[in-house]
Design an enzyme around this catalytic site. Structure first.
Site, short mmCIF file in Angstrom:
data_model
loop_
_atom_site.label_atom_id
_atom_site.label_comp_id
_atom_site.label_asym_id
_atom_site.label_seq_id
_atom_site.Cartn_x
_atom_site.Cartn_y
_atom_site.Cartn_z
N ARG A 1 -29.20 -117.04 -0.08
CA ARG A 1 -29.62 -115.78 0.53
C ARG A 1 -28.33 -114.99 0.80
O ARG A 1 -27.80 -114.94 1.92
CB ARG A 1 -30.40 -116.04 1.81
CG ARG A 1 -30.88 -114.74 2.37
CD ARG A 1 -32.12 -114.78 3.18
NE ARG A 1 -32.21 -113.49 3.86
CZ ARG A 1 -33.00 -112.52 3.50
NH1 ARG A 1 -33.82 -112.64 2.50
NH2 ARG A 1 -33.00 -111.37 4.16
N ASN B 1 -20.94 -119.56 15.60
CA ASN B 1 -21.94 -120.31 14.84
C ASN B 1 -22.23 -121.57 15.63
O ASN B 1 -21.30 -122.27 16.02
CB ASN B 1 -21.38 -120.65 13.45
CG ASN B 1 -22.36 -121.45 12.61
OD1 ASN B 1 -22.78 -122.54 12.97
ND2 ASN B 1 -22.74 -120.89 11.49
N TYR B 2 -23.51 -121.84 15.89
CA TYR B 2 -23.90 -123.10 16.55
C TYR B 2 -25.09 -123.67 15.78
O TYR B 2 -26.01 -122.93 15.44
CB TYR B 2 -24.26 -122.87 18.02
CG TYR B 2 -23.03 -122.51 18.82
CD1 TYR B 2 -22.15 -123.50 19.25
CD2 TYR B 2 -22.70 -121.18 19.08
CE1 TYR B 2 -20.98 -123.18 19.93
CE2 TYR B 2 -21.54 -120.85 19.76
CZ TYR B 2 -20.68 -121.86 20.17
OH TYR B 2 -19.52 -121.54 20.84
N ARG B 3 -25.02 -124.98 15.48
CA ARG B 3 -26.07 -125.56 14.64
C ARG B 3 -26.33 -127.02 15.02
O ARG B 3 -25.43 -127.71 15.53
CB ARG B 3 -25.69 -125.45 13.16
CG ARG B 3 -24.41 -126.15 12.82
CD ARG B 3 -23.78 -125.68 11.51
NE ARG B 3 -22.48 -126.33 11.37
CZ ARG B 3 -21.33 -125.86 11.88
NH1 ARG B 3 -21.31 -124.72 12.56
NH2 ARG B 3 -20.22 -126.51 11.74
N HIS C 1 -16.83 -113.87 16.18
CA HIS C 1 -17.73 -114.68 15.34
C HIS C 1 -18.15 -115.91 16.12
O HIS C 1 -17.36 -116.48 16.86
CB HIS C 1 -16.98 -115.12 14.07
CG HIS C 1 -17.55 -116.35 13.42
ND1 HIS C 1 -16.97 -117.59 13.53
CD2 HIS C 1 -18.66 -116.51 12.66
CE1 HIS C 1 -17.69 -118.47 12.87
NE2 HIS C 1 -18.72 -117.85 12.32
N SER D 1 -27.65 -112.46 3.69
CA SER D 1 -27.50 -113.06 5.02
C SER D 1 -26.15 -113.74 5.16
O SER D 1 -25.51 -113.67 6.21
CB SER D 1 -28.62 -114.07 5.29
OG SER D 1 -29.86 -113.42 5.34
N SER E 1 -25.84 -117.80 13.87
CA SER E 1 -24.47 -117.34 13.65
C SER E 1 -24.40 -115.84 13.89
O SER E 1 -25.40 -115.12 13.75
CB SER E 1 -24.00 -117.67 12.24
OG SER E 1 -24.78 -116.99 11.30
#
Lengths: 352, 352
Positions: free
Chosen positions: A310, A153-155, A151, A313, A137
């Site tokens: 976390r 995000n790839y998952r 922004h 992060s 991300s």
């Protein structure tokens, strides 16, 4: 300039996966991402590491001095690792963060129940489920109010059969997206940005861009403001409508589109002169970014609610500086550029 | 300096209550707050209006030029009214807001189900319940990093029998509290602040201060940071353990304690010299304030989730400017004043 820390991961619990070879700052050029003899999860890890390095290097090229600082960390009981790279207080970028995160752990019964039921028709309802997720991300907040925040995000997610934790995944999917948040609207930038992602989507499925563009507009809304966070892009989740290999190629294309879609915009806009009032407007828009991320963003809420989050992060997405004014007049005056972007945020546009 | 707007309320639906006489800027000195022949709800409205005026005038005395701006508003269908007074960009106060809000409406079945069940053992489970709430809330963010942020909220709630909407309330309670959030700790300020509220509590019940001090420490925590928002004060909700008249006197004492508890502190600390680094630390602490308010504060979440939230009034609590740094070193170095406050935020102290 400080070198990234290099702490080798100790992945005793992951003997089948050569994580120990995956140093955070080594993008592993030798791996063929299309080589199906290598598990997809591992190739995804290679991809996001490579992506992170490529992007951080490219963004640093716009900075005379500031550099990304890397914090590499292991999750408790070696259940995964992460690498948070953040550059702050730069000339071009007030704050830019690019994180990778890899987790191999188990989902509690409660967590499985919160997920989409049709994925789990084989589940006994009482077992914890082994899972794996690898994602990257990024959030970039440029200094110049004419340069937009971005922004992505790839998952990739896998669920394992608890009776066969090393067998093929019982369920898997991809999620991700990229969206742009300008304080000032430049139509040519918006069109270039959306066109870049449309082109990447169209190569894989003509229906993707219109679906994922709308999904993005729907997701990044701030209900209590009646406005979108930004001018959108693409967003998708639970994507498993093609083969994993096809979708891995799609996700690689999307994530690789970040640089050609964004770099020329931020390079150009960062050179523009700006006024104090334009900076104030940017700070106010950043306040809205904070409102969205802390009140609504599912990833942020999920992350903060984890047992040992976390936090640094997760919250690297927040802008370095913000402003929350009560009832500012700016943004409400007809004929101004601030009102123009507000109109678009209240009623999203089809850019391509 | 702009005069407060004065729009008379039209409360056609509230004929029994002379709300039309309650102008937001007229504190109604003629009302005896102990006169039990006047409904308690009305005396509460008088009290919070008077409180708001007194506090805004007192805080303005610390400002050479900046003044509170008043926004008086009616809720839809005359179901109540509010007055948000905000001062921003002052010399002493970067942002200060004091709101009053009065609502007379009905609770949905879903809303009743979310409330404490023992209050509703008489409820048929299907009727919407008429309710009344009147409250005053305040947040002050001073400019000087040595002067602490402060927050309070005091409210009175009544639930009516749907078959007898003008009869005596079937349930009622008070809620509220005051808490202090310094960036730099001055032990004598913390002691003075806590002692002020202990004295007010002790007049009514010796058990109140210890209970409400702990409740405050428990409520204002930021779980994802493992720290408190500030150094506490008092906090209570669903308070109905004495007669309404007794508790109304208690709540008046607590709300009237704001000025003697806070004014001398902010007056003194606002005159102190400060460094750029101290200002940065204040900005970082303000970031935490935003994290608490947007992620956890029940009042904020409840307000923003309303059908037509008055967002500007709800979010007036947010500081004018903030800072979110990734892994700042400040606050972690032994022997510094920044580390001292962090230690206290991680382990609350008994101040009196």
């Amino acid at each position: 300039m400080t070198s990234p820390q290099r702490i080798p991961p100790r992945d005793e619990e992951l003997p089948a996966d050569p994580f120990s070879e995956l140093r955070p700052s080594q993008p592993s050029p030798g791996v063929d991402l299309d080589d199906e003899s290598i598990p997809l999860r591992l190739r995804m890890v290679h991809h996001i590491k490579s992506l992170q390095s490529t992007i951080c290097t490219a963004l640093e090229s716009l900075e005379p001095e500031a550099r990304f600082q890397s914090s590499y960390y292991l999750r408790d009981a070696s259940k995964g690792f992460g690498d948070s790279r953040v550059l702050q207080g730069g000339e071009t970028f007030e704050k830019a963060g690019c994180n990778i995160s890899v987790i191999k752990s188990t989902l509690s019964v409660a967590a499985v129940r919160q997920m989409r039921a049709e994925r789990f028709d084989w589940w006994d309802g009482v077992s914890e489920l082994p899972y794996f997720v690898a994602g990257c991300s990024l959030v970039v907040h440029p200094s110049n109010p004419h340069a937009p925040t971005i922004h992505f995000n790839y998952r990739y997610f896998e669920i394992q059969d608890p009776k066969d934790p090393n067998g093929p995944p019982k369920a898997w999917w991809f999620g991700g997206g990229t969206d742009l948040t300008p304080s000032y609207l430049y139509d040519e930038d918006a069109t270039h940005f959306h066109q870049s992602f449309k082109t990447s989507c169209d190569k894989h499925d003509q229906s993707y861009y219109p679906r994922f563009k709308k999904w993005c507009d729907d997701y990044f809304t701030i209900p209590h403001r009646g406005e979108s966070r930004g001018i959108g892009g693409i967003f998708f989740d639970d994507l498993a409508d093609r083969s994993p290999e096809d979708l891995f190629r799609f996700v690689r294309d999307c994530s690789n589109t970040f640089l050609p879609a964004y770099y020329p915009i931020v390079e150009k806009r960062s050179k523009m002169a700006f006024t104090e009032e334009e900076k104030r407007w940017q700070q106010l828009r950043r306040g809205r970014y904070v409102e969205f991320n802390l009140v609504y963003d599912r990833g942020t809420k999920f992350g903060l609610a984890m047992k040992e989050p976390r936090t640094e992060s997760i919250l690297m997405s927040l802008p370095l500086t913000t402003r929350f004014e009560y009832q500012p007049e700016i943004g409400t005056i007809e004929g101004t550029r601030e009102k123009r972007i507000m109109d678009v945020l209240r009623k999203p546009i089809e850019w391509v």
